[in-house]
Motif scaffolding. Structure first.
Motif, PDB file in Angstrom:
ATOM      1  N   PRO A   1       0.789  -1.230   0.000  1.00  0.00           N
ATOM      2  CA  PRO A   1       0.000   0.000   0.000  1.00  0.00           C
ATOM      3  C   PRO A   1       0.824   1.284   0.000  1.00  0.00           C
ATOM      4  O   PRO A   1       0.405   2.291  -0.551  1.00  0.00           O
ATOM      5  CB  PRO A   1      -0.853  -0.095   1.261  1.00  0.00           C
ATOM      6  N   GLY A   2       2.007   1.257   0.569  1.00  0.00           N
ATOM      7  CA  GLY A   2       2.841   2.450   0.616  1.00  0.00           C
ATOM      8  C   GLY A   2       3.417   2.856  -0.726  1.00  0.00           C
ATOM      9  O   GLY A   2       3.956   3.943  -0.869  1.00  0.00           O
ATOM     10  N   MET A   3       3.301   1.992  -1.725  1.00  0.00           N
ATOM     11  CA  MET A   3       3.873   2.290  -3.043  1.00  0.00           C
ATOM     12  C   MET A   3       2.885   2.953  -3.998  1.00  0.00           C
ATOM     13  O   MET A   3       3.233   3.241  -5.135  1.00  0.00           O
ATOM     14  CB  MET A   3       4.409   1.006  -3.683  1.00  0.00           C
ATOM     15  N   MET A   4       1.672   3.190  -3.558  1.00  0.00           N
ATOM     16  CA  MET A   4       0.677   3.802  -4.438  1.00  0.00           C
ATOM     17  C   MET A   4       1.073   5.238  -4.758  1.00  0.00           C
ATOM     18  O   MET A   4       1.533   5.971  -3.907  1.00  0.00           O
ATOM     19  CB  MET A   4      -0.709   3.781  -3.797  1.00  0.00           C
ATOM     20  N   SER A   5       0.871   5.607  -6.002  1.00  0.00           N
ATOM     21  CA  SER A   5       1.133   6.979  -6.437  1.00  0.00           C
ATOM     22  C   SER A   5       0.082   7.344  -7.480  1.00  0.00           C
ATOM     23  O   SER A   5      -0.570   6.462  -8.056  1.00  0.00           O
ATOM     24  CB  SER A   5       2.528   7.087  -7.038  1.00  0.00           C
ATOM     25  N   PRO A   6      -0.077   8.630  -7.748  1.00  0.00           N
ATOM     26  CA  PRO A   6      -1.036   9.029  -8.791  1.00  0.00           C
ATOM     27  C   PRO A   6      -0.741   8.369 -10.139  1.00  0.00           C
ATOM     28  O   PRO A   6      -1.660   8.070 -10.901  1.00  0.00           O
ATOM     29  CB  PRO A   6      -0.867  10.545  -8.864  1.00  0.00           C
TER      30      PRO A   6
END
Length: 149
Positions: free
Chosen positions: A110-115
């Motif tokens: 989850p910490g790797m999510m980006s726009p």
């Protein structure tokens, strides 16, 4: 022009545009790698003048051009390519599976999510749907080796 051909032409144009965008990233350099979400490692490698980012990006562009050719072949714009139906199904699947990337990232990291993951997934969802709809509609017409389109 039949509807299946229209979907396949749209699919081919989209893949060709994506290929051209990848080539533009190579020409644009490190800032373009960053903007288009290639990752800081790729951008820094490009800043150092390494060939790896350009080779990887050119390889992706080449694959996308081949995918465009498969769509154009199925639309009857260029000669029939080998394994046409299989290729179209595989291309559709790759695009649609890539569109699911945000769901997988949310579950696994989850910490790797980006726009970037959201907007790029929305884009490839459109690509995948164009291929899938066009392939499904053209399926009977594409059967059999050696048949004219």
């Amino acid at each position: 022009m039949t509807q299946d051909r229209t979907w396949l032409i749209v699919a081919g144009v989209l893949s060709a545009l994506a290929a051209l965008a990848h080539l533009a990233v190579i020409a644009g350099g490190p800032d373009w790698y960053r903007f288009f979400g290639a990752g800081e490692g790729m951008a820094r490698a490009a800043e150092r003048g390494e060939l790896r980012p350009a080779l990887i990006t050119a390889g992706i562009a080449a694959i996308l051009f081949v995918w465009a050719a498969y769509a154009f072949s199925a639309a009857g714009l260029i000669p029939r390519l080998p394994l046409l139906r299989t290729g179209l199904v595989a291309i559709s699947a790759v695009y649609l599976l890539r569109a699911l990337a945000p769901a997988a990232i949310l579950l696994l990291r989850p910490g790797m999510m980006s726009p970037f993951w959201w907007w790029s997934s929305a884009i490839v969802l459109v690509y995948g749907l164009a291929y899938a709809i066009g392939t499904r509609a053209a399926w009977p017409r594409l059967s059999g080796a050696g048949q004219a389109l």
